[in-house]
Scaffold this active site. Structure first.
Site, mmCIF file in Angstrom:
data_model
loop_
_atom_site.group_PDB
_atom_site.id
_atom_site.type_symbol
_atom_site.label_atom_id
_atom_site.label_comp_id
_atom_site.label_asym_id
_atom_site.label_seq_id
_atom_site.Cartn_x
_atom_site.Cartn_y
_atom_site.Cartn_z
ATOM 1 C CE LYS A 24 -2.496 2.826 3.293
ATOM 2 N NZ LYS A 24 -1.357 3.611 3.786
ATOM 3 C CB CYS A 119 -4.219 7.400 9.961
ATOM 4 S SG CYS A 119 -4.685 5.852 9.218
ATOM 5 N NE ARG A 124 0.450 10.591 9.785
ATOM 6 C CZ ARG A 124 0.068 9.458 9.222
ATOM 7 N NH1 ARG A 124 -1.072 8.927 9.524
ATOM 8 N NH2 ARG A 124 0.835 8.855 8.353
HETATM 9 C C1 UD1 Z 1 4.417 6.942 6.498
HETATM 10 C C2 UD1 Z 1 3.495 5.788 6.235
HETATM 11 C C3 UD1 Z 1 2.810 5.369 7.522
HETATM 12 C C4 UD1 Z 1 3.854 5.081 8.608
HETATM 13 C C5 UD1 Z 1 4.843 6.232 8.731
HETATM 14 C C6 UD1 Z 1 6.017 5.915 9.639
HETATM 15 C C7 UD1 Z 1 2.809 6.125 3.980
HETATM 16 C C8 UD1 Z 1 1.711 6.494 3.058
HETATM 17 N N1 UD1 Z 1 2.506 6.191 5.268
HETATM 18 O O1 UD1 Z 1 3.615 8.029 6.969
HETATM 19 O O2 UD1 Z 1 2.056 4.195 7.257
HETATM 20 O O3 UD1 Z 1 3.198 4.930 9.835
HETATM 21 O O4 UD1 Z 1 5.397 6.570 7.452
HETATM 22 O O5 UD1 Z 1 6.692 4.779 9.171
HETATM 23 O O6 UD1 Z 1 3.884 5.743 3.579
HETATM 24 N N2 UD1 Z 1 7.059 14.567 10.675
HETATM 25 C C9 UD1 Z 1 7.342 15.884 10.926
HETATM 26 N N3 UD1 Z 1 7.324 16.754 9.866
HETATM 27 C C10 UD1 Z 1 7.066 16.355 8.587
HETATM 28 C C11 UD1 Z 1 6.798 14.999 8.352
HETATM 29 C C12 UD1 Z 1 6.797 14.114 9.417
HETATM 30 O O7 UD1 Z 1 7.590 16.277 12.057
HETATM 31 O O8 UD1 Z 1 7.083 17.196 7.684
HETATM 32 C C13 UD1 Z 1 7.067 13.600 11.793
HETATM 33 C C14 UD1 Z 1 5.711 12.926 12.010
HETATM 34 O O9 UD1 Z 1 4.865 13.708 12.820
HETATM 35 C C15 UD1 Z 1 6.129 11.643 12.675
HETATM 36 C C16 UD1 Z 1 7.474 11.320 12.014
HETATM 37 O O10 UD1 Z 1 7.936 12.523 11.452
HETATM 38 O O11 UD1 Z 1 6.344 11.857 14.049
HETATM 39 C C17 UD1 Z 1 7.403 10.266 10.936
HETATM 40 O O12 UD1 Z 1 6.398 10.616 10.001
HETATM 41 P P1 UD1 Z 1 6.485 10.200 8.468
HETATM 42 O O13 UD1 Z 1 7.600 9.211 8.299
HETATM 43 O O14 UD1 Z 1 6.500 11.409 7.630
HETATM 44 O O15 UD1 Z 1 5.117 9.463 8.255
HETATM 45 P P2 UD1 Z 1 4.210 9.494 6.978
HETATM 46 O O16 UD1 Z 1 5.050 9.672 5.765
HETATM 47 O O17 UD1 Z 1 3.075 10.418 7.203
#
Ligand code: UD1
Length: 427
Positions: A24, A119, A124
């Site tokens: 996915k 979610c 996020r």
């Molecule tokens: C992706 C996955 C999700 C998984 C997550 C962590 C997809 C579609 N989703 O979500 O299933 O749970 O990785 O493995 O691939 N953060 C920031 N600033 C940002 C971006 C992220 O602070 O600009 C923080 C988030 O709040 C979180 C951490 O970084 O604490 C990791 O998030 P991230 O790896 O970006 O998750 P997603 O890409 O949203």
């Protein structure tokens, strides 16, 4: 709209063979990434899940031609693209639509995007995505009143970007835009998840030059244009883990086919520590993992970490499994805040879980969970409740399964084939 739920008559040992679908999290990035080709790409091994269907509709709203039949094959031709404004309800209701930021900025140098929902776990933010796009020379404006992000650039120029946090989404998004920037981009402190590598491989098939995906540093040499290609998505690491945990939770014996065992090492290690046997094999066609469990799980401690650590997306199913362990387990969630929405539901089933703080749960094993009416709050919380229902005595009704449909292909069919008693009900 009709309400659907799963009814599970728990306590059945899972036995047999299950085949894992396409990933996915790779699919939801690769579908928007295909826009960068400017011509037709053919994607294979896509999972038949709601998120893929939603992205198809979103691309069509942008004028992209999409042919999608069952069999997991989608043809995407962005030469018919008519707009760079993605503002519909479908866009804002799906978190992964944020990949349109990198894809449309890369190809068209402008984009207007409704900000993601998805979610309900933690805040996020997308600040790292924005930081990356700005470093490439884009002007990015966040319209917080209307929940829209706008970005434009006369041209994108390669840059050195050090991410403040390890983010899957930001790594992939900036990689997409950088593929068509002038010169070299160096991304440091990047995510190393299997689907980051899969997206990089896909971009390279389209003629991009992305090196180092899977390590801490990715180097991208921008190209003025990319081209169409065919590409098959990797198997789903999280679906694999969900079946591994479900097998152990039901004291089962399950062969899980079409997997990449190295992607599963953190999960295999924890299941083995809890007393399960995990056997890697190759049947000449597919790699498989066989999970066998013959005893009550031993308690273990789990800490979620970026890959290759234990994936946050399997924290919830793992907690459901540990509810019936023979002692006290500790689960430490370090990636997202508020990723304990499933705890309240597991407690309804008799689980003894205390939250030490917002990121640490203590699970005191009980003999067995018992069936209850429970409600999924998000995709992986839903998977956790399914594992709990399969392991529990009596009947469990899992509500809000629209979350589960976002990410698991033919879940009840696959579980039924393994001997579970699970059926989809509706009213
Ligand atoms: C992706 C996955 C999700 C998984 C997550 C962590 C997809 C579609 N989703 O979500 O299933 O749970 O990785 O493995 O691939 N953060 C920031 N600033 C940002 C971006 C992220 O602070 O600009 C923080 C988030 O709040 C979180 C951490 O970084 O604490 C990791 O998030 P991230 O790896 O970006 O998750 P997603 O890409 O949203």
């Amino acid at each position: 709209m009709q309400k659907e739920w799963y009814e599970i008559k728990g306590g059945k040992r899972l036995e047999g063979t299950v085949t894992i679908s396409g990933a996915k999290n790779a699919a939801v990035a690769i579908i928007p990434a295909a826009i960068l080709a400017g011509e037709a790409c053919v994607l294979e091994n896509l999972p038949f899940i709601q998120d893929v269907q939603s992205l198809k509709e979103i691309l069509e709203e942008l004028g992209v031609t999409v042919d999608y039949t069952d069999g997991g094959c989608m043809r995407i031709n962005s030469s018919t693209l008519t707009t760079t404004k993605a503002l519909s309800e479908a866009v804002s209701s799906m978190r992964a639509s944020y990949y349109l930021l990198g894809a449309l900025l890369g190809l068209c140098h402008e984009v207007e995007l409704a900000l993601p929902g998805g979610c309900v776990i933690g805040a996020r933010p997308i600040d790292q995505h924005v930081k990356g796009m700005r470093a490439l020379g884009a002007e990015v404006e966040l319209d917080c009143d209307r929940n829209i992000v706008r970005a434009r650039a006369d041209k994108l120029v390669g840059a050195e970007i050090f991410f403040d946090v390890v983010s899957v989404g930001a790594t992939i998004n900036v990689m997409l835009a950088a593929c068509m920037a002038e010169g070299m981009t160096v991304l440091s402190n990047v995510a190393k998840e299997p689907h980051v590598v899969d997206v990089a491989n896909f971009l390279n098939m389209m003629g991009a030059s992305v090196r180092g995906a899977g390590t801490d540093v990715i180097r991208i040499t921008g190209k003025p244009r990319l081209h169409g290609c065919g590409y098959a998505i990797i198997p789903d690491q999280i679906e694999t883990g969900t079946f591994m945990i479900a097998a152990a939770a039901t004291a089962g014996d399950v062969i899980i086919k079409n997997v990449i065992p190295t992607h599963m090492e953190a999960v295999s290690a924890k299941l083995m520590e809890s007393g399960a046997r995990v056997i890697e094999g190759d049947d000449g066609r597919d790699f498989y993992l066989r999970v066998i469990m013959n005893e009550r799980p031993r308690p273990i401690n789990v800490k979620t970490l970026p890959y290759p650590g234990f994936p946050t997306d399997l924290q919830q199913p793992m907690m459901a499994y540990l509810c019936a362990a023979n002692g006290l387990s500790t689960i430490n969630e370090t990636i997202f805040e508020n990723r304990f929405n499933h705890v309240r539901e597991l407690r309804r089933m008799g689980a003894s879980i205390s939250l030490k703080d917002a990121s640490t749960a203590r699970v005191k094993g009980i003999n067995a969970l018992r069936g209850a009416e429970i409600y999924a709050s998000d995709l992986r919380a839903g998977a956790s409740l399914i594992v709990a229902g399969l392991a529990a005595s009596g009947t469990t009704c899992v509500h809000n399964i629209q979350f589960i449909d976002r990410g698991y292909e033919y879940l009840e069919k696959k579980l039924t084939a393994l001997g579970a008693e699970i059926s989809r009900k509706m009213k």
